[in-house]
Scaffold this active site. Sequence first.
Site, PDB file in Angstrom:
ATOM      1  N   HIS A  17     100.935  27.755  10.880  1.00  0.00           N
ATOM      2  CA  HIS A  17     101.566  27.649  11.073  1.00  0.00           C
ATOM      3  C   HIS A  17     102.718  26.653  10.278  1.00  0.00           C
ATOM      4  CE1 HIS A  17      99.835  28.652  15.290  1.00  0.00           C
ATOM      5  NE2 HIS A  17     100.450  29.588  15.217  1.00  0.00           N
ATOM      6  N   LYS A  41      99.752  32.174  33.152  1.00  0.00           N
ATOM      7  CA  LYS A  41      98.326  31.978  32.045  1.00  0.00           C
ATOM      8  C   LYS A  41      98.217  30.454  31.211  1.00  0.00           C
ATOM      9  CE  LYS A  41      96.421  32.681  27.431  1.00  0.00           C
ATOM     10  NZ  LYS A  41      96.394  33.419  26.388  1.00  0.00           N
ATOM     11  N   ARG A  90      98.277  37.543   8.798  1.00  0.00           N
ATOM     12  CA  ARG A  90      97.032  36.577   8.322  1.00  0.00           C
ATOM     13  C   ARG A  90      96.841  37.805   7.264  1.00  0.00           C
ATOM     14  NH1 ARG A  90      95.104  33.972  13.660  1.00  0.00           N
ATOM     15  NH2 ARG A  90      96.263  35.898  14.345  1.00  0.00           N
ATOM     16  N   SER A 127      94.801  29.298  16.080  1.00  0.00           N
ATOM     17  CA  SER A 127      94.400  28.331  17.716  1.00  0.00           C
ATOM     18  C   SER A 127      93.134  28.322  18.379  1.00  0.00           C
ATOM     19  CB  SER A 127      95.820  28.005  18.223  1.00  0.00           C
ATOM     20  OG  SER A 127      96.767  28.052  17.792  1.00  0.00           O
TER      21      SER A 127
END
Length: 161
Positions: A17, A41, A90, A127
Amino acid sequence: MRRAVCPGSFDPVTNGHVDVIGRAAGLYDELVVAVLVNPGKAGFFPVEERMELLREAVADLPNVTVDSFQGLLVEYCRSHDIPVIVKGLRAVSDFEYELQMAQMNRELAGIETLFVPTAPQVGHLSSSLVKQIATFGGDVSRLVPEVVHDRLVEHARRDAQ
Ligand code: PNS
């Protein structure tokens, strides 16, 4: 004034990031890093802590600010007068979903998306993998900013007690 937003969950921010944020900050006068608040969440780190970690991770970038948003990203863009979303890519696997979202966000509100290919050294980072490795005591010191590393170690220590 050219403004853009870099949205995400950032739970937590990784060196991947930081790479994308740093490069996007070089392209715009102002870059807002916006953390998604997802009421359904809980996440690993609470949103406030994710924002605090992000602020520390980008402290050397004077044109970057950190904020949070709830609901549609295009509504956040509209209300903050931001015409561009910046996303890191990515791998090809990211592309399909990101393309769909980019096309939808343009259809919904005419917001453009700029894709930044991540640096190859950080292309494998996510992450979720970082959290998994840290939870089982693995070394993530090269994968995340120092402040995030320290917080993950603290977390793992607390969970072990
Ligand atoms: O880091 P993430 O979890 O990949 O980020 C995804 C995010 C927050 C960019 C995306 O889920 C999002 O934009 N959510 C806000 C809700 C929204 O606008 N949905 C419609 C997308 S076309």
